[in-house]
Design a protein around this motif. Structure first.
Motif, PDB file in Angstrom:
ATOM      1  N   ALA A   1       0.828  -1.215   0.000  1.00  0.00           N
ATOM      2  CA  ALA A   1       0.000   0.000   0.000  1.00  0.00           C
ATOM      3  C   ALA A   1       0.865   1.269   0.000  1.00  0.00           C
ATOM      4  CB  ALA A   1      -0.928   0.002   1.219  1.00  0.00           C
ATOM      5  N   GLY A   2       2.167   1.108   0.227  1.00  0.00           N
ATOM      6  CA  GLY A   2       3.050   2.278   0.283  1.00  0.00           C
ATOM      7  C   GLY A   2       2.823   3.131   1.517  1.00  0.00           C
ATOM      8  N   LEU A   3       2.305   2.525   2.574  1.00  0.00           N
ATOM      9  CA  LEU A   3       1.991   3.267   3.804  1.00  0.00           C
ATOM     10  C   LEU A   3       3.191   3.218   4.746  1.00  0.00           C
ATOM     11  CD1 LEU A   3      -0.077   4.852   5.436  1.00  0.00           C
ATOM     12  CD2 LEU A   3      -0.996   2.683   6.259  1.00  0.00           C
ATOM     13  N   THR A   4       3.812   4.362   4.953  1.00  0.00           N
ATOM     14  CA  THR A   4       4.969   4.440   5.843  1.00  0.00           C
ATOM     15  C   THR A   4       4.659   5.359   7.018  1.00  0.00           C
ATOM     16  OG1 THR A   4       5.919   6.270   4.581  1.00  0.00           O
ATOM     17  CG2 THR A   4       6.599   4.039   3.947  1.00  0.00           C
ATOM     18  N   ASP A   5       5.488   5.248   8.053  1.00  0.00           N
ATOM     19  CA  ASP A   5       5.339   6.045   9.272  1.00  0.00           C
ATOM     20  C   ASP A   5       3.930   5.932   9.846  1.00  0.00           C
ATOM     21  OD1 ASP A   5       8.009   6.776   9.130  1.00  0.00           O
ATOM     22  OD2 ASP A   5       7.571   8.489   7.848  1.00  0.00           O
ATOM     23  N   HIS A   6       3.440   4.704   9.838  1.00  0.00           N
ATOM     24  CA  HIS A   6       2.099   4.395  10.318  1.00  0.00           C
ATOM     25  C   HIS A   6       2.120   2.966  10.854  1.00  0.00           C
ATOM     26  CE1 HIS A   6      -2.109   5.875  10.094  1.00  0.00           C
ATOM     27  NE2 HIS A   6      -2.382   4.596  10.231  1.00  0.00           N
ATOM     28  N   VAL A   7       1.464   2.727  11.968  1.00  0.00           N
ATOM     29  CA  VAL A   7       1.382   1.399  12.564  1.00  0.00           C
ATOM     30  C   VAL A   7      -0.043   0.887  12.438  1.00  0.00           C
ATOM     31  CG1 VAL A   7       1.471   0.149  14.763  1.00  0.00           C
ATOM     32  CG2 VAL A   7       3.253   1.778  14.195  1.00  0.00           C
ATOM     33  N   VAL A   8      -0.186  -0.385  12.061  1.00  0.00           N
ATOM     34  CA  VAL A   8      -1.495  -1.041  12.043  1.00  0.00           C
ATOM     35  C   VAL A   8      -1.437  -2.207  13.030  1.00  0.00           C
ATOM     36  CG1 VAL A   8      -3.152  -2.344  10.657  1.00  0.00           C
ATOM     37  CG2 VAL A   8      -2.054  -0.328   9.688  1.00  0.00           C
ATOM     38  N   ILE A   9      -2.451  -2.271  13.890  1.00  0.00           N
ATOM     39  CA  ILE A   9      -2.547  -3.285  14.940  1.00  0.00           C
ATOM     40  C   ILE A   9      -3.783  -4.134  14.681  1.00  0.00           C
ATOM     41  CG2 ILE A   9      -2.757  -3.693  17.427  1.00  0.00           C
ATOM     42  CD1 ILE A   9      -1.882  -0.593  17.667  1.00  0.00           C
ATOM     43  N   VAL A  10      -3.594  -5.456  14.572  1.00  0.00           N
ATOM     44  CA  VAL A  10      -4.726  -6.374  14.458  1.00  0.00           C
ATOM     45  C   VAL A  10      -4.861  -7.087  15.800  1.00  0.00           C
ATOM     46  CG1 VAL A  10      -5.697  -8.385  13.288  1.00  0.00           C
ATOM     47  CG2 VAL A  10      -4.439  -6.671  11.964  1.00  0.00           C
ATOM     48  N   THR A  11      -6.029  -6.934  16.408  1.00  0.00           N
ATOM     49  CA  THR A  11      -6.300  -7.512  17.718  1.00  0.00           C
ATOM     50  C   THR A  11      -7.194  -8.733  17.557  1.00  0.00           C
ATOM     51  OG1 THR A  11      -6.154  -5.327  18.730  1.00  0.00           O
ATOM     52  CG2 THR A  11      -7.267  -7.038  20.005  1.00  0.00           C
ATOM     53  N   ARG A  12      -6.844  -9.797  18.289  1.00  0.00           N
ATOM     54  CA  ARG A  12      -7.668 -11.008  18.274  1.00  0.00           C
ATOM     55  C   ARG A  12      -7.950 -11.457  19.698  1.00  0.00           C
ATOM     56  NH1 ARG A  12      -5.934 -17.093  16.314  1.00  0.00           N
ATOM     57  NH2 ARG A  12      -7.923 -18.080  16.788  1.00  0.00           N
ATOM     58  N   TRP A  13      -9.214 -11.783  19.929  1.00  0.00           N
ATOM     59  CA  TRP A  13      -9.641 -12.430  21.170  1.00  0.00           C
ATOM     60  C   TRP A  13      -9.920 -13.877  20.793  1.00  0.00           C
ATOM     61  CZ3 TRP A  13     -10.959  -7.591  19.672  1.00  0.00           C
ATOM     62  CH2 TRP A  13     -10.666  -6.545  20.558  1.00  0.00           C
TER      63      TRP A  13
END
Length: 119
Positions: free
Chosen positions: A80-92
């Motif tokens: 996606a070319g997304l820099t200086d960004h964090v993505v968090i996937v949460t699972r229960w």
């Protein structure tokens, strides 16, 4: 810190997923976003808060026990070319093993985040 959260986006065999993210340029800033997310008791008690980002040009990732999931997030951010960004996937964890479907859910969660945030 500006954290965007999309909760309860996927449910499968008892497991529930959410996706969050925000701007970060260092591992410390990524940690601050994660700390911000975990201020919510619901997210603090999650089984996994897997995250990745390309911070100041460096790939950074943390599986948090969900082996291989952070690499998927990282690859999607690179595409996606997304820099200086964090993505968090949460699972229960819901009590039943999902096998390979857990990776499909990680992909769907990141797609949801990218689409909803216009990235």
């Amino acid at each position: 810190m500006s954290l965007t959260v999309f909760d309860k986006i996927i449910s499968d065999r008892g497991s529930k997923y959410a996706v969050s993210g925000g701007p970060a340029t260092t591992r410390a800033e990524a940690g601050a976003l994660l700390d911000d997310l975990k201020r919510s008791k619901r997210f603090a008690k999650a089984t996994h808060n897997t995250w990745a980002g390309i911070l100041s040009g460096e790939p950074v990732k943390e599986d948090d026990g969900e082996s291989g999931a952070a690499q998927i997030i990282l690859q999607m951010l690179e595409r996606a070319g997304l820099t200086d960004h964090v993505v968090i996937v949460t699972r229960w964890y819901g009590g039943k093993h999902l096998g390979g479907d857990r990776f499909r859910h990680v992909v769907d969660a990141v797609r949801h985040y990218l689409a909803e945030t216009g990235r």
